[in-house]
Design an enzyme around this catalytic site. Structure first.
Site, PDB file in Angstrom:
ATOM      1  N   LYS A 124       0.859  -1.183   0.000  1.00 11.59           N
ATOM      2  CA  LYS A 124       0.000   0.000   0.000  1.00 11.59           C
ATOM      3  C   LYS A 124       0.890   1.226   0.000  1.00 11.59           C
ATOM      4  CE  LYS A 124      -4.480   0.787  -0.062  1.00 11.59           C
ATOM      5  NZ  LYS A 124      -5.449  -0.003  -0.850  1.00 11.59           N
ATOM      6  N   ASP A 164      -6.896   4.252  -5.125  1.00  8.01           N
ATOM      7  CA  ASP A 164      -7.593   4.104  -3.852  1.00  8.01           C
ATOM      8  C   ASP A 164      -8.282   5.436  -3.608  1.00  8.01           C
ATOM      9  OD1 ASP A 164      -7.687   2.096  -1.431  1.00  8.01           O
ATOM     10  OD2 ASP A 164      -7.379   4.039  -0.496  1.00  8.01           O
ATOM     11  N   GLY A 235     -20.968   6.416   1.929  1.00  9.28           N
ATOM     12  CA  GLY A 235     -20.130   6.927   0.859  1.00  9.28           C
ATOM     13  C   GLY A 235     -20.926   7.153  -0.412  1.00  9.28           C
ATOM     14  N   PHE A 236     -20.269   7.743  -1.415  1.00  6.11           N
ATOM     15  CA  PHE A 236     -20.884   7.808  -2.736  1.00  6.11           C
ATOM     16  C   PHE A 236     -19.822   7.975  -3.821  1.00  6.11           C
ATOM     17  CE2 PHE A 236     -20.649  12.206  -1.440  1.00  6.11           C
ATOM     18  CZ  PHE A 236     -20.501  12.970  -2.594  1.00  6.11           C
ATOM     19  N   GLY A 237     -18.661   7.367  -3.600  1.00  5.00           N
ATOM     20  CA  GLY A 237     -17.618   7.351  -4.613  1.00  5.00           C
ATOM     21  C   GLY A 237     -17.786   6.155  -5.534  1.00  5.00           C
ATOM     22  N   ASN A 238     -16.698   5.752  -6.207  1.00  5.20           N
ATOM     23  CA  ASN A 238     -16.757   4.655  -7.168  1.00  5.20           C
ATOM     24  C   ASN A 238     -17.230   3.348  -6.546  1.00  5.20           C
ATOM     25  OD1 ASN A 238     -16.037   6.042  -9.440  1.00  5.20           O
ATOM     26  ND2 ASN A 238     -13.899   5.385  -9.452  1.00  5.20           N
ATOM     27  N   VAL A 239     -16.789   3.086  -5.308  1.00  5.61           N
ATOM     28  CA  VAL A 239     -17.145   1.825  -4.660  1.00  5.61           C
ATOM     29  C   VAL A 239     -18.645   1.774  -4.377  1.00  5.61           C
ATOM     30  CG1 VAL A 239     -16.828   0.434  -2.590  1.00  5.61           C
ATOM     31  CG2 VAL A 239     -14.855   1.477  -3.698  1.00  5.61           C
ATOM     32  N   ALA A 240     -19.160   2.846  -3.758  1.00  2.00           N
ATOM     33  CA  ALA A 240     -20.591   2.901  -3.468  1.00  2.00           C
ATOM     34  C   ALA A 240     -21.407   2.895  -4.754  1.00  2.00           C
ATOM     35  CB  ALA A 240     -20.908   4.157  -2.656  1.00  2.00           C
TER      36      ALA A 240
END
Length: 445
Positions: A124, A164, A235-240
């Site tokens: 990481k 990330d 959240g509300f980024g790419n993952v969400a």
């Protein structure tokens, strides 16, 4: 192995690194019994070796902002373990980045990558640089300065970073461009690349898609089905976005999203139009969710609060580490939640996990649930090495297969005598033992 003794020594050597120590303890506690059944692991001091990174690079990143002022940030790369393949793990650009967080993420990455069945080690990296509010030119100059320091230590068969938090397609493009210039070669040294220069279809959505595929298998194993279920996500980024998109497609109803300003409850559920609106808002460097309530009647904004107070069937934390604590877990349990799946890394506090397991609420840990992202990064590496490009259907089929393999490993090692599936125990043992056996076979190095 005595976990308490080992943790005491780690705490002495790494005081104050709370996230890293939390991640290590969670893994060691669940694998202790299995570990002690294999004397060859203790003879080779695998536990003592696996909890320490192979190496850590720390460097300053000076860059010039649009006003001509010199700014200085810190950069890091933690190469944790490469026993089963090249180091692999994302880069995070966020003001909260520190060594403890990157070590926890790198440690988790070892076992997550092992679970994918692909030959990837754990790493990481990142910086305390904040892309929010910066111009494209400022982001480009920072990324170029960051890569000027990092490029010597990475490569397609050595260490393959990805994105990330704070590192999306734009940042990967700038990083890759500088790497290509410095190394004078085009290789698969970064994943999450654009489709014009070696990226993979499905990669932006893969973490969320894979999480929903895993959750669907959790439900099917419990004799249940995803269709018709009500889901809370954070959240509300790419993952969400990926999780909401796939869950909605498969017949579930996602009723919350959240940001640093609070959360939105939309009883009607997210749809394609609402998801697109939030992505546009995020793309404009606006990471608050309050405008959603003005845009879509029937939804309500709750400032300064978290979505875990809403009555749902499934909770899926998608934002950051330790976002769901013991009090949140009590609210979810009181409201009858049946399933909790971490889509963020270490999204639940230890006391929350303990409560879920105690109450036999089905809980999926991040290293299993969110492994679809790094799995698809691994598929991107394969496509790059073979100089080919797979179709969306081919990548998605492979993602399905990998998530199914991870779920099977969790069942194999995590099924309790009463039939409860302890997914955390199963994922930790499966990932740990694969890496541990590889280290034994390769000697003390």
């Amino acid at each position: 192995m005595n976990v308490n003794n080992l943790m005491a020594e780690l705490e002495r050597k790494h005081p104050g690194e709370s996230e890293y120590l939390q991640a290590v303890r969670e893994v060691l506690v669940t694998v202790e019994k299995t570990y002690n059944e294999h004397p060859e692991l203790e003879a080779n001091k695998i536990a003592e070796r696996i909890v320490e990174p192979d190496r850590i690079f720390t460097f300053k990143v000076p860059w010039v902002d649009d006003k001509g002022q010199i700014q200085v940030n810190l950069g890091y790369r933690v190469q944790f373990n490469n026993a089963i393949g090249p180091y692999k793990g994302g880069l995070r650009f966020h003001p909260s980045v520190n060594l403890s967080i990157l070590k926890f993420l790198g440690f988790e990455q070892i076992f997550k990558n092992a679970l994918t069945t692909l030959p990837m080690g754990g790493a990481k990296g990142g910086s305390d640089f904040n892309p929010k509010g910066k111009s494209d030119r400022e982001v480009m100059r920072f990324c170029q300065a960051f890569m000027t320091e990092l490029w010597r230590y990475i490569g397609p068969e050595t260490d393959v970073p990805a994105g990330d938090i704070g590192v999306g397609g734009r940042e990967i493009g700038y990083l890759y461009g500088m790497y290509r210039k410095l190394a004078r070669e085009n290789t698969g040294v970064l994943t999450g690349k654009g489709m014009t220069y070696g990226g993979s279809l499905v990669r932006p959505e893969a973490t969320g898609f894979g999480a929903v595929y895993f959750v669907r298998q959790m439900l099917e194993t419990a004799g249940d089905k995803l269709e018709g279920k009500v889901i809370a996500i954070s959240g509300f980024g790419n993952v969400a976005w990926g999780a909401a998109l796939k869950a909605t497609e498969l017949g579930a109803r996602v009723v919350t999203i959240s940001g640093p300003d609070g959360y939105i409850h939309d009883p009607a559920g997210l749809d394609a139009e609402k998801i697109d609106y939030m992505l546009e808002l995020r793309a404009s460097n606006n990471d608050v969710v309050a405008p959603y309530a003005d845009k879509f009647p029937g939804s309500t904004f709750y400032p300064g609060r978290k979505p875990w107070e809403v009555k749902v069937d499934i909770a899926m934390p998608c934002a950051t580490q330790n976002e769901l604590d013991g009090e949140d877990a009590k609210r979810l349990a009181a409201n009858g939640v049946k399933y909790v799946a971490e889509v963020s890394n270490m999204g639940c506090r230890p006391e929350a996990i303990d409560l879920f397991i105690e109450k036999r609420i089905v809980y999926g840990p991040g290293k299993a649930v969110n492994a679809g992202g790094v799995a698809t990064s691994g598929l991107e590496m394969s496509q790059n090495s073979m100089k080919i490009s797979w179709s969306r259907e081919e990548v998605d089929a492979r993602l399905h297969q990998i998530m199914s393999s991870i779920h099977h490993a969790c069942l194999e090692f995590g099924t309790e005598p009463d039939g409860y599936i302890n997914y955390m125990k199963g994922a930790n043992i499966a990932g740990f033992m694969k890496v541990a056996r590889s280290m034994v076979e390769q000697g003390v190095i």
